[in-house]
Each structure stands twice: as structure tokens, then as C-alpha cells.
Design a protein around this motif. Structure first.
Motif, short mmCIF file in Angstrom:
data_model
loop_
_atom_site.label_atom_id
_atom_site.label_comp_id
_atom_site.label_asym_id
_atom_site.label_seq_id
_atom_site.Cartn_x
_atom_site.Cartn_y
_atom_site.Cartn_z
N UNK A 39 0.84 -1.21 0.00
CA UNK A 39 0.00 0.00 0.00
C UNK A 39 0.86 1.25 0.00
N UNK A 40 0.51 2.24 -0.86
CA UNK A 40 1.24 3.51 -0.92
C UNK A 40 0.84 4.36 0.30
N UNK A 41 1.74 4.45 1.25
CA UNK A 41 1.41 5.12 2.50
C UNK A 41 1.25 6.63 2.29
N UNK A 42 1.96 7.17 1.29
CA UNK A 42 1.76 8.60 1.00
C UNK A 42 0.32 8.85 0.55
N UNK A 43 -0.21 7.94 -0.27
CA UNK A 43 -1.59 8.10 -0.72
C UNK A 43 -2.57 7.88 0.43
N UNK A 44 -2.20 6.96 1.32
CA UNK A 44 -3.05 6.74 2.50
C UNK A 44 -3.16 8.02 3.33
N UNK A 45 -2.00 8.67 3.52
CA UNK A 45 -2.02 9.91 4.33
C UNK A 45 -2.87 10.97 3.64
N UNK A 46 -2.75 11.03 2.31
CA UNK A 46 -3.59 11.99 1.57
C UNK A 46 -5.07 11.70 1.77
N UNK A 47 -5.40 10.41 1.72
CA UNK A 47 -6.82 10.03 1.86
C UNK A 47 -7.33 10.37 3.26
N UNK A 48 -6.49 10.10 4.26
CA UNK A 48 -6.91 10.42 5.64
C UNK A 48 -7.11 11.93 5.78
N UNK A 49 -6.18 12.71 5.18
CA UNK A 49 -6.30 14.17 5.27
C UNK A 49 -7.58 14.63 4.57
N UNK A 50 -7.88 14.01 3.43
CA UNK A 50 -9.09 14.38 2.68
C UNK A 50 -10.34 14.07 3.53
N UNK A 51 -10.31 12.89 4.13
CA UNK A 51 -11.46 12.51 4.98
C UNK A 51 -11.60 13.49 6.14
N UNK A 52 -10.46 13.86 6.72
CA UNK A 52 -10.49 14.82 7.85
C UNK A 52 -11.12 16.13 7.42
N UNK A 53 -10.74 16.57 6.19
CA UNK A 53 -11.28 17.85 5.70
C UNK A 53 -12.80 17.76 5.50
N UNK A 54 -13.30 16.52 5.33
CA UNK A 54 -14.76 16.34 5.18
C UNK A 54 -15.40 16.06 6.55
N UNK A 55 -14.56 16.12 7.59
CA UNK A 55 -15.08 15.84 8.94
C UNK A 55 -15.32 14.36 9.17
N UNK A 56 -14.62 13.52 8.41
CA UNK A 56 -14.81 12.07 8.55
C UNK A 56 -13.55 11.41 9.08
N UNK A 57 -13.76 10.27 9.71
CA UNK A 57 -12.63 9.55 10.26
C UNK A 57 -12.85 8.07 9.92
N UNK A 58 -11.87 7.42 9.29
CA UNK A 58 -12.10 6.00 8.97
C UNK A 58 -12.23 5.18 10.25
N UNK A 59 -13.11 4.20 10.21
CA UNK A 59 -13.27 3.35 11.40
C UNK A 59 -12.10 2.38 11.54
N UNK A 60 -11.65 1.83 10.42
CA UNK A 60 -10.43 1.02 10.47
C UNK A 60 -9.79 0.93 9.08
N UNK A 61 -8.50 0.55 9.13
CA UNK A 61 -7.74 0.33 7.88
C UNK A 61 -7.51 -1.17 7.77
N UNK A 62 -8.02 -1.76 6.70
CA UNK A 62 -7.89 -3.21 6.52
C UNK A 62 -6.71 -3.48 5.58
N UNK A 63 -5.73 -4.23 6.06
CA UNK A 63 -4.56 -4.53 5.21
C UNK A 63 -4.15 -6.00 5.29
N UNK A 64 -3.67 -6.49 4.16
CA UNK A 64 -3.05 -7.83 4.10
C UNK A 64 -1.59 -7.55 3.75
#
Ligand SMILES: Cc1ncc(COP(=O)(O)O)c(C=O)c1O
Length: 452
Positions: free
Chosen positions: A161-186
Motif C-alpha cells: 500500500x502507498x502510505x503517501x496516498x493513505x495519508x492523503x486520503x486520511x487528510x481528505x477525509x479529515x477535511x470532510x469531517x470524517x474519520x475512517x473506522x479502520x484500515x484493513x490490510x493484508x
């Protein structure tokens, strides 16, 4: 015989279905199972381990031991969290990958699949966000859909998983006032891509979880199936703060037929998971937990895992060689250092759903890539399994798929004149092949909307 339902009968039931049923979707592997069970079909579709290599004598002794010493208990209900003896064996298995687990922190489950289900049931209200890899485990997609999760998939490359993209996605969600419930990874030998999350990214992922107070569900069925390269610590071993929920399973190191997995989680989470499991099935099979206990007494589990690894390594090599020989130069694929899957990507104009129909005509099956996405991606990729067939069958299977692919490419270039099959030699160093892994969304895929 079926009663031959009429459309008015169907309407009667349809009116009663819960809203969530409209979000349920079938697992692409399950759909294929009936077809691939036909003996004439070469199936590179399932995720089937090679159970035929299990030592028959050990199996007979295990059954004998249960019959002689544990018949009544093994036929009885057991505790929801599982038997302590089974959990002690799980502690030993986890220690093999450098994890220090405690029997108090785990529940023995009906396969790893149940862990995905009860974790999602525990955390997800309709519309809540789950982040996962792109592509993700195709069996997780129907679970996330059933609970009406908002799934965000993060691209991978050959380091996972591209962790830079993950951080971007989390920041985007934060800007929408959202927080992921969990990150599922294999993270290790991922299903379906076969790639492994690098150490640097593992560390950063665990740090992010801590910084942002996010949960990770680490799904690790394949960590012990490494053929080469340096062992990497599971996320669970890197986490000191209780942000990683760990999912393990006996399916790929012993048997999927026994349906035994486990989850390790902090006490407050475990309590809720226990309630979720009680509602689902009361308890995990006592019989198969006793089977595992007998196995640990009578067999040498590490030796068995070592023996299947050797079998899978040879099969992986056979599949890589066959891909090199029979797939067109425009195709790309991953070079896994363990596990049971290779992910291949064809030119964007090829639709692997359509291709599967043609491949079945040649009596060979694979999993179309779209089953590993919640959106329209993956249309020109496919998951290929190398653990369930011997080398010559793998070679023949890949030859047949290659033939269908070539035919489609020729047809396309005849019809459009747009595509000339290039015949460039491939660079066959494992690393460079891994570098060009195409895990990004394919541009110009002609996949039909809603085609899944
Ligand atoms: C990544 C992943 N998670 C979970 C599972 C489910 O495994 P189980 O047989 O333990 O339910 C699988 C099975 O293939 C898998 O590959």
C-alpha cells in the motif's frame, strides 16, 4: 426438484428483504466455485491450499486420538472464545513470526473470514469509512458491502500500500469531517496482488495509526509461507499501543476445511467481537479445535508448513515461467516471494470478465480483477492461484489463458488497427518485473458499468 418459482412469488419475497440486501454482493470466487469443481476445468481461480499433501497417517492418528480421549467434548458446544489449548497453539504459531500474544486476548473463530465479518459488524454503521488496499481481498468486498461501508481503496506498488496516498486520503477525509473506522490490510504476500508491504511502510503505517488514533485490521494468512527474502515483522509486532487488531487462520498452514481462524484484540474490542460472534454462531467448532490440538500433539506443524512452502515455491516458479512463455509482452505480473497468488494485468482494452467466459470455454478459470475492487477498477487484471495445481497443470492452464488473450488482442487490432502486438523481450530480473507491477487503475478499460 426446484418448485419453479414464478415472478409474482419472487416479488412477494423481494418486498420483504432488508435494505442491506440491496448492498450485498457475491464473492467472485464463490461464484466460480461451482464451475471450477468440474473435473475438466483447470482452476487457477480458487485460493485452495494443497491439502492432498497432508500426511495421511497423522490424520488417521489425530482422528483416533479424538475418538479415544475426547469424543464427548469434541461433539459438544464449547466456549465462544475457544478452548485454551487451541489458543496456546495459536500463541506458538504467532511467536514463529515474532509476535507475543496472550490467550486472554484472543477469540478462536470460524475461519479468518468470520473475523472480517464480526470486526465490520462491530465498527461499521452504514456509510462509515473503511480504508483498504487497491486491489483488496475479494472475500472482504462482500462483507464491507453488506454492512454498507464507504470503502476507500489505496493504490499499491511492489512495496504494498502507498502510505503517501493513505495519508492523503486520511487528510481528505479529515477535511470532510470524517474519520475512517479502520484500515484493513493484508501486508504479507497480499491476496490478490502477491506483494508485501515494506518494513519502512509498516513502521509508518503503525505510526499513523497511533498519531491519528486509527484502528488497523491486519489480515495475515500467508506470513509463514515465505519462499525467499527477509522476514518482516507483522504490524501487530510493531504496535505497542493497541491499534492493531490481528487476524490469523489455520486455512493456509493446515486446512481451510476445519474453518478455524482467530482474532487478537484489546479487551474492550474483544468483548464486542465476542458478542458479535455469539450472535453469529455461538462458538467455533469444538471438533476441529480438538483436531488442531491433536495435530500439535502428534504432528510436526513447522515441518508440514516447510513442506507445503517447497511445493508452492516450485508451483510459483512454474507459473512465472509459463507467464513468460505464453502471455503477451504487454502483460505485467507480480513476482511474489511467498503466499499463493500472482496478479497479472493485461492491456487496458481487455476485459477479464469477458476473457473469463472465453477461458472457461477452454476449460480454465481465474479470478477477474474487478472482484477485488468496490468500484470500476481492476477490469483488465486477473488473480492467478498457484497453490492448488501441480506444475504441469499450471503450465497448461496459463497456456490456455495466454491463447485466449492472444486471440482477443489479435481481434482487437484487426477491428481497430489501434493495437499492434509488440514483441519486445522482457527484462526477467525478479526485481525489475516487480517494479513495473501495474496495480494502478487501467485507463481506457472498456468494462461495462455495473458489469460485476
Ligand atoms: C486475505 C485473506 N483473508 C481471509 C481469508 C479467509 O480465510 P479463512 O479460510 O480463514 O476464512 C482468506 C482466504 O483466502 C484470505 O486470503
Amino acid at each position: 426438484m426446484s418448485r419453479g418459482w414464478k415472478s409474482k412469488d419472487i416479488e412477494r419475497y423481494a418486498g420483504l428483504f432488508a435494505d442491506r440486501t440491496h448492498h450485498m454482493r457475491s464473492s467472485v470466487m464463490r461464484d466460480l466455485m461451482a464451475i471450477t469443481a468440474r473435473p475438466e476445468i483447470i482452476s487457477l481461480a480458487g485460493g485452495l491450499p494443497d491439502t492432498s499433501s497432508f500426511p495421511k497417517d497423522t490424520f488417521a492418528q489425530m482422528m483416533q486420538e479424538i475418538a479415544a480421549n475426547h469424543m464427548a467434548e469434541s461433539l459438544q458446544y464449547g466456549p465462544t472464545e475457544g478452548f485454551d489449548d487451541t489458543k496456546r497453539h495459536i500463541v506458538e504459531i504467532m511467536a514463529e513470526e515474532g509476535m507475543d500474544a496472550d490467550i486472554e486476548d484472543m477469540i478462536v473463530t470460524t475461519g479468518g473470514q468470520q473475523v472480517i465479518d464480526i470486526v465490520t459488524k462491530t465498527f461499521i454503521n452504514p456509510g462509515d469509512t473503511i480504508i483498504c488496499e487497491a486491489p483488496t481481498y475479494p472475500g472482504a468486498v462482500p462483507v464491507f458491502s453488506s454492512y454498507q461501508a464507504d470503502v476507500r481503496q489505496i493504490e499499491m506498488d511492489s512495496d504494498g500500500m502507498r502510505i503517501d496516498l493513505l495519508e492523503q486520503e486520511i487528510a481528505k477525509l479529515e477535511s470532510e469531517g470524517r474519520r475512517p473506522k479502520f484500515i484493513y490490510v493484508v501486508p504479507t504476500f497480499q491476496n490478490p496482488a502477491g506483494v508485501t508491504l515494506s518494513l519502512k511502510r509498516r513502521k509508518r503505517l503503525v505510526e499513523i495509526a497511533k498519531e491519528k488514533e486509527l484502528l488497523i485490521l491486519e489480515d495475515n494468512p500467508y506470513g509463514l509461507l515465505r519462499f525467499e527474502g527477509t522476514e518482516l515483522p507483522p504490524l501487530y509486532a510493531l504496535d505497542r499501543d493497541g491499534f492493531v487488531l490481528y487476524l490469523g487462520t489455520f486455512s493456509k498452514i493446515l486446512s481451510p476445511g476445519i474453518r478455524l481462524g482467530w482474532v487478537v484484540a484489546p479487551a474492550p474490542v474483544l468483548e464486542k467481537l465476542n458478542l458479535g460472534k455469539q450472535a453469529a454462531d455461538l462458538c467455533t467448532s469444538s471438533l476441529t479445535q480438538y483436531l488442531v490440538n491433536a495435530y500439535f500433539e502428534l504432528g510436526d506443524w513447522k515441518q508440514y508448513v516447510g513442506s507445503v512452502k517447497e511445493i508452492y515455491r516450485a508451483r510459483r516458479d512454474a507459473m512465472l515461467a509459463a507467464l513468460e512463455e505464453f502471455f503477451p509482452p504487454e502483460a505485467e505480473w507480480t513476482t511474489p516471494k511467498g503466499g499463493i497468488f500472482i496478479w497479472a494485468t493485461l492491456p487496458g482494452f481487455l476485459d477479464t470478465q469477458d476473457l473469463l467466459a472465453k477461458a472457461l470455454g477452454e476449460n480454465v478459470a481465474f479470478v477477474p480483477g474487478s472482484g477485488a475492487y468496490v468500484d470500476e477498477r481492476g477490469g483488465s487484471s486477473m488473480r492467478l492461484n498457484f497453490s492448488g495445481s501441480n506444475e504441469s497443470t499450471i503450465e497448461e492452464g496459463i497456456r490456455r489463458i495466454g491463447k485466449v488473450v492472444q486471440a482477443q488482442i489479435s481481434l482487437y487490432s484487426t477491428l481497430t488497427g489501434e493495437f499492434e502486438a509488440k514483441k519486445e523481450p522482457k527484462d526477467d530480473s525478479a526485481e525489475s518485473v516487480a517494479e513495473v507491477v501495474q496495480l494502478k487503475p487501467e485507463k481506457g478499460s472498456k468494462r461495462k458499468a455495473g458489469g460485476k
